[in-house]
Write an enzyme that holds these catalytic residues in place. Structure first.
Site, PDB file in Angstrom:
ATOM      1  N   LYS A  46     -34.719 -17.293  54.931  1.00  0.00           N
ATOM      2  CA  LYS A  46     -34.105 -16.270  54.089  1.00  0.00           C
ATOM      3  C   LYS A  46     -35.131 -15.773  53.084  1.00  0.00           C
ATOM      4  CE  LYS A  46     -29.216 -17.594  53.906  1.00  0.00           C
ATOM      5  NZ  LYS A  46     -28.163 -18.050  52.964  1.00  0.00           N
ATOM      6  N   HIS A  69     -20.572 -24.546  45.356  1.00  0.00           N
ATOM      7  CA  HIS A  69     -21.300 -25.716  45.868  1.00  0.00           C
ATOM      8  C   HIS A  69     -20.932 -26.963  45.060  1.00  0.00           C
ATOM      9  CE1 HIS A  69     -24.496 -22.599  47.134  1.00  0.00           C
ATOM     10  NE2 HIS A  69     -24.078 -23.127  48.267  1.00  0.00           N
ATOM     11  N   ARG A 105     -15.745 -21.163  53.330  1.00  0.00           N
ATOM     12  CA  ARG A 105     -15.060 -20.296  52.376  1.00  0.00           C
ATOM     13  C   ARG A 105     -13.883 -19.578  53.032  1.00  0.00           C
ATOM     14  NH1 ARG A 105     -20.241 -17.059  50.525  1.00  0.00           N
ATOM     15  NH2 ARG A 105     -20.731 -17.596  52.669  1.00  0.00           N
ATOM     16  N   SER A 153     -24.013 -16.452  47.033  1.00  0.00           N
ATOM     17  CA  SER A 153     -25.306 -16.435  46.338  1.00  0.00           C
ATOM     18  C   SER A 153     -25.879 -15.019  46.342  1.00  0.00           C
ATOM     19  CB  SER A 153     -26.273 -17.407  47.012  1.00  0.00           C
ATOM     20  OG  SER A 153     -25.769 -18.714  46.925  1.00  0.00           O
TER      21      SER A 153
HETATM   22  N1  COA Z   1     -18.271 -21.983  47.547  1.00  0.00           N
HETATM   23  C1  COA Z   1     -18.746 -20.755  47.386  1.00  0.00           C
HETATM   24  N2  COA Z   1     -19.796 -20.276  48.072  1.00  0.00           N
HETATM   25  C2  COA Z   1     -20.401 -21.075  48.953  1.00  0.00           C
HETATM   26  C3  COA Z   1     -19.957 -22.364  49.167  1.00  0.00           C
HETATM   27  C4  COA Z   1     -18.855 -22.822  48.422  1.00  0.00           C
HETATM   28  N3  COA Z   1     -18.354 -24.031  48.585  1.00  0.00           N
HETATM   29  N4  COA Z   1     -20.731 -22.924  50.114  1.00  0.00           N
HETATM   30  C5  COA Z   1     -21.608 -22.003  50.481  1.00  0.00           C
HETATM   31  N5  COA Z   1     -21.433 -20.884  49.770  1.00  0.00           N
HETATM   32  C6  COA Z   1     -22.173 -19.647  49.944  1.00  0.00           C
HETATM   33  C7  COA Z   1     -23.491 -19.555  49.285  1.00  0.00           C
HETATM   34  O1  COA Z   1     -23.378 -18.995  48.020  1.00  0.00           O
HETATM   35  C8  COA Z   1     -24.258 -18.670  50.256  1.00  0.00           C
HETATM   36  O2  COA Z   1     -23.964 -17.303  50.026  1.00  0.00           O
HETATM   37  P1  COA Z   1     -24.734 -16.117  50.785  1.00  0.00           P
HETATM   38  O3  COA Z   1     -24.122 -16.022  52.148  1.00  0.00           O
HETATM   39  O4  COA Z   1     -24.444 -14.928  49.967  1.00  0.00           O
HETATM   40  O5  COA Z   1     -26.182 -16.497  50.807  1.00  0.00           O
HETATM   41  C9  COA Z   1     -23.714 -19.053  51.603  1.00  0.00           C
HETATM   42  O6  COA Z   1     -22.441 -19.573  51.340  1.00  0.00           O
HETATM   43  C10 COA Z   1     -24.485 -20.102  52.338  1.00  0.00           C
HETATM   44  O7  COA Z   1     -25.437 -20.696  51.541  1.00  0.00           O
HETATM   45  P2  COA Z   1     -25.759 -22.223  51.471  1.00  0.00           P
HETATM   46  O8  COA Z   1     -24.539 -23.024  51.271  1.00  0.00           O
HETATM   47  O9  COA Z   1     -26.805 -22.380  50.436  1.00  0.00           O
HETATM   48  O10 COA Z   1     -26.258 -22.604  52.898  1.00  0.00           O
HETATM   49  P3  COA Z   1     -27.058 -21.838  54.015  1.00  0.00           P
HETATM   50  O11 COA Z   1     -26.072 -21.250  54.956  1.00  0.00           O
HETATM   51  O12 COA Z   1     -28.101 -20.950  53.468  1.00  0.00           O
HETATM   52  O13 COA Z   1     -27.752 -23.128  54.668  1.00  0.00           O
HETATM   53  C11 COA Z   1     -28.889 -24.426  56.329  1.00  0.00           C
HETATM   54  C12 COA Z   1     -28.112 -23.151  55.982  1.00  0.00           C
HETATM   55  C13 COA Z   1     -30.045 -24.652  55.387  1.00  0.00           C
HETATM   56  C14 COA Z   1     -27.957 -25.619  56.273  1.00  0.00           C
HETATM   57  C15 COA Z   1     -29.371 -24.216  57.782  1.00  0.00           C
HETATM   58  O14 COA Z   1     -30.052 -22.989  57.885  1.00  0.00           O
HETATM   59  C16 COA Z   1     -30.309 -25.324  58.224  1.00  0.00           C
HETATM   60  O15 COA Z   1     -29.877 -26.402  58.549  1.00  0.00           O
HETATM   61  N6  COA Z   1     -31.618 -25.039  58.222  1.00  0.00           N
HETATM   62  C17 COA Z   1     -32.642 -25.972  58.626  1.00  0.00           C
HETATM   63  C18 COA Z   1     -33.238 -25.582  59.978  1.00  0.00           C
HETATM   64  C19 COA Z   1     -32.326 -25.993  61.098  1.00  0.00           C
HETATM   65  O16 COA Z   1     -32.048 -27.155  61.308  1.00  0.00           O
HETATM   66  N7  COA Z   1     -31.886 -24.968  61.835  1.00  0.00           N
HETATM   67  C20 COA Z   1     -31.005 -25.151  62.966  1.00  0.00           C
HETATM   68  C21 COA Z   1     -29.593 -25.178  62.512  1.00  0.00           C
HETATM   69  S1  COA Z   1     -28.556 -25.353  63.926  1.00  0.00           S
END
Ligand code: COA
Length: 167
Positions: free
Chosen positions: A45, A21, A94, A132
């Site tokens: 989550k 991140h 990724r 994560s």
């Molecule tokens: N390098 C390494 N790992 C990365 C990374 C990077 N650059 N970017 C993301 N990751 C990993 C994280 O470690 C995490 O790992 P996991 O799959 O083991 O949990 C995963 O990628 C994603 O995590 P994160 O980047 O924290 O984002 P998320 O996918 O949990 O976030 C939201 C999703 C919050 C953006 C989305 O659910 C959202 O917008 N929610 C609000 C409600 C909404 O509007 N919903 C409708 C959406 S259409």
């Protein structure tokens, strides 16, 4: 007058924030003047860290960077972006495995707000294995994920996992 895309929102769960991140934030600041790291507080989550803990960590990491704002949002991302008057969502990719989930989200957000653009930045190769979930698993089984997260994140999740085990 403000430049059209001088600000981007970088949303995520950040449970916990990782070097992956942080790499996206660092590189995006070469493109945007300001990046808002928006921590999603929806209980979708099963998170280890509370939103407050994730925000505290991110604020500590970026305390010396005035171009990074750490914020939280509840509900839909499109509504948060509207409230902040920001038109660019930034996400890291990724591997090809992320594409399906990310494209679904981007298309859904676009249908909810056609003025909102999602930009994807490829995660650097050296961070593309980071997840994560895996970090929490490695820590749970007593190993250190020190190559994936900064020391303050490692301390926090080790503490939380220890407390969970004692419950
Ligand atoms: N390098 C390494 N790992 C990365 C990374 C990077 N650059 N970017 C993301 N990751 C990993 C994280 O470690 C995490 O790992 P996991 O799959 O083991 O949990 C995963 O990628 C994603 O995590 P994160 O980047 O924290 O984002 P998320 O996918 O949990 O976030 C939201 C999703 C919050 C953006 C989305 O659910 C959202 O917008 N929610 C609000 C409600 C909404 O509007 N919903 C409708 C959406 S259409």
């Amino acid at each position: 007058m403000k430049e059209p895309h001088s600000i981007a929102i970088y949303p995520g769960s950040f449970d916990p924030p990782t070097y992956g991140h942080m790499n996206i934030v660092e590189r995006s600041l070469k493109i945007f003047k300001k990046v808002i790291i928006a921590v999603a507080t929806n209980p979708v989550k099963n998170n280890l860290l509370t939103p407050e803990e994730r925000i505290i960590i991110l604020k500590k990491i970026y305390r010396k960077n005035p171009n990074v704002e750490v914020d939280q949002f509840h509900g839909l991302l499109v509504n948060y972006a509207k409230k902040k008057k920001v038109k660019v969502i930034l996400r890291g990719l990724r591997t090809v495995a992320d594409y399906q989930y990310e494209s679904q989200m981007a298309f859904s957000n676009k249908s909810l707000n056609p003025h909102l653009e999602t930009l994807f930045m490829m995660t650097e190769n050296r961070f593309s294995h980071i997840s994560s979930t895996l970090i929490k698993e490695i820590t749970h089984f007593g190993e250190s994920a020190k190559d994936m997260i900064p020391p303050l994140v490692r301390k926090m999740i080790e503490k939380k996992i220890k407390l969970k085990k004692e419950e």
